[in-house]
Design a protein around this motif. Structure first.
Motif, PDB file in Angstrom:
ATOM      1  N   LEU A   1       4.632   1.530   1.672  1.00 51.17           N
ATOM      2  CA  LEU A   1       5.797   1.963   0.896  1.00 51.17           C
ATOM      3  C   LEU A   1       6.526   3.093   1.611  1.00 51.17           C
ATOM      4  O   LEU A   1       7.752   3.098   1.709  1.00 51.17           O
ATOM      5  CB  LEU A   1       5.380   2.433  -0.496  1.00 51.17           C
ATOM      6  N   LEU A   2       5.762   4.042   2.095  1.00 54.32           N
ATOM      7  CA  LEU A   2       6.361   5.176   2.785  1.00 54.32           C
ATOM      8  C   LEU A   2       6.967   4.753   4.116  1.00 54.32           C
ATOM      9  O   LEU A   2       8.094   5.143   4.449  1.00 54.32           O
ATOM     10  CB  LEU A   2       5.311   6.273   2.996  1.00 54.32           C
ATOM     11  N   LYS A   3       6.259   3.916   4.851  1.00 52.43           N
ATOM     12  CA  LYS A   3       6.718   3.487   6.173  1.00 52.43           C
ATOM     13  C   LYS A   3       8.022   2.676   6.089  1.00 52.43           C
ATOM     14  O   LYS A   3       8.966   2.936   6.836  1.00 52.43           O
ATOM     15  CB  LYS A   3       5.631   2.642   6.836  1.00 52.43           C
TER      16      LYS A   3
ATOM     17  N   SER B   1       0.860  -1.191   0.000  1.00 54.17           N
ATOM     18  CA  SER B   1       0.000   0.000   0.000  1.00 54.17           C
ATOM     19  C   SER B   1       0.894   1.238   0.000  1.00 54.17           C
ATOM     20  O   SER B   1       2.072   1.174   0.397  1.00 54.17           O
ATOM     21  CB  SER B   1      -0.873   0.008   1.251  1.00 54.17           C
ATOM     22  N   PRO B   2       0.372   2.381  -0.426  1.00 55.10           N
ATOM     23  CA  PRO B   2       1.160   3.614  -0.358  1.00 55.10           C
ATOM     24  C   PRO B   2       1.675   3.886   1.057  1.00 55.10           C
ATOM     25  O   PRO B   2       2.819   4.345   1.225  1.00 55.10           O
ATOM     26  CB  PRO B   2       0.180   4.697  -0.817  1.00 55.10           C
ATOM     27  N   ASP B   3       0.868   3.588   2.076  1.00 51.74           N
ATOM     28  CA  ASP B   3       1.306   3.814   3.457  1.00 51.74           C
ATOM     29  C   ASP B   3       2.493   2.917   3.819  1.00 51.74           C
ATOM     30  O   ASP B   3       3.445   3.363   4.467  1.00 51.74           O
ATOM     31  CB  ASP B   3       0.158   3.563   4.438  1.00 51.74           C
TER      32      ASP B   3
ATOM     33  N   LYS C   1      10.321   4.352   2.443  1.00 53.91           N
ATOM     34  CA  LYS C   1      10.388   5.807   2.245  1.00 53.91           C
ATOM     35  C   LYS C   1      10.255   6.166   0.768  1.00 53.91           C
ATOM     36  O   LYS C   1      10.927   7.057   0.255  1.00 53.91           O
ATOM     37  CB  LYS C   1      11.639   6.394   2.872  1.00 53.91           C
ATOM     38  N   LEU C   2       9.368   5.416   0.074  1.00 50.77           N
ATOM     39  CA  LEU C   2       9.105   5.628  -1.346  1.00 50.77           C
ATOM     40  C   LEU C   2       7.618   5.830  -1.564  1.00 50.77           C
ATOM     41  O   LEU C   2       6.803   5.464  -0.726  1.00 50.77           O
ATOM     42  CB  LEU C   2       9.563   4.413  -2.163  1.00 50.77           C
ATOM     43  N   THR C   3       7.280   6.398  -2.715  1.00 48.56           N
ATOM     44  CA  THR C   3       5.888   6.581  -3.102  1.00 48.56           C
ATOM     45  C   THR C   3       5.588   5.691  -4.302  1.00 48.56           C
ATOM     46  O   THR C   3       6.516   5.288  -5.025  1.00 48.56           O
ATOM     47  CB  THR C   3       5.626   8.054  -3.467  1.00 48.56           C
ATOM     48  N   PRO C   4       4.312   5.364  -4.530  1.00 45.41           N
ATOM     49  CA  PRO C   4       3.972   4.563  -5.700  1.00 45.41           C
ATOM     50  C   PRO C   4       4.541   5.204  -6.973  1.00 45.41           C
ATOM     51  O   PRO C   4       4.525   6.426  -7.136  1.00 45.41           O
ATOM     52  CB  PRO C   4       2.440   4.577  -5.708  1.00 45.41           C
TER      53      PRO C   4
ATOM     54  N   SER D   1       7.694   5.033  -7.775  1.00 48.51           N
ATOM     55  CA  SER D   1       9.143   5.193  -7.604  1.00 48.51           C
ATOM     56  C   SER D   1       9.769   3.990  -6.901  1.00 48.51           C
ATOM     57  O   SER D   1      10.884   4.068  -6.409  1.00 48.51           O
ATOM     58  CB  SER D   1       9.460   6.479  -6.832  1.00 48.51           C
TER      59      SER D   1
ATOM     60  N   ASP E   1      14.425   7.316  -7.209  1.00 50.70           N
ATOM     61  CA  ASP E   1      13.780   8.446  -7.870  1.00 50.70           C
ATOM     62  C   ASP E   1      13.423   7.960  -9.270  1.00 50.70           C
ATOM     63  O   ASP E   1      14.306   7.500 -10.001  1.00 50.70           O
ATOM     64  CB  ASP E   1      14.756   9.620  -7.918  1.00 50.70           C
TER      65      ASP E   1
END
Length: 76
Positions: free
Chosen positions: A12-14, A8-10, A17-20, A22, A55
């Motif tokens: 990935l970030l947790k 999930s996006p959450d 430290k990436l966003t969908p 990337s 990135d």
């Protein structure tokens, strides 16, 4: 243990430290707890692999064995 799925996006970030959009194997270097498991199909072995450097505006090419070594050195 969770079933294999896209994160999930959450998550990935947790964890990475990436966003969908990337997501990259190099994001595993951000996983300080080594909570994410990495799987690579063996057909990628002995070839170059293109990955984003955390990135999605660039791609770097690595020998797959070098990518695996980098991740193992990190503890992944």
């Amino acid at each position: 243990m969770r079933a294999l799925s896209f994160a999930s996006p959450d998550d990935l970030l947790k964890y990475l430290k990436l966003t969908p959009g990337s997501v990259t194997p190099l994001g595993l270097l951000n996983d300080e707890e080594n909570a994410v498991h990495f799987y690579l199909d063996e057909t990628f072995l002995s070839h170059k692999i293109g990955v984003h450097p955390n990135d999605n505006t660039a791609t770097i090419w690595l020998d797959t064995e070098d990518l695996i070594r980098i991740l193992k050195d990190h503890g992944t």
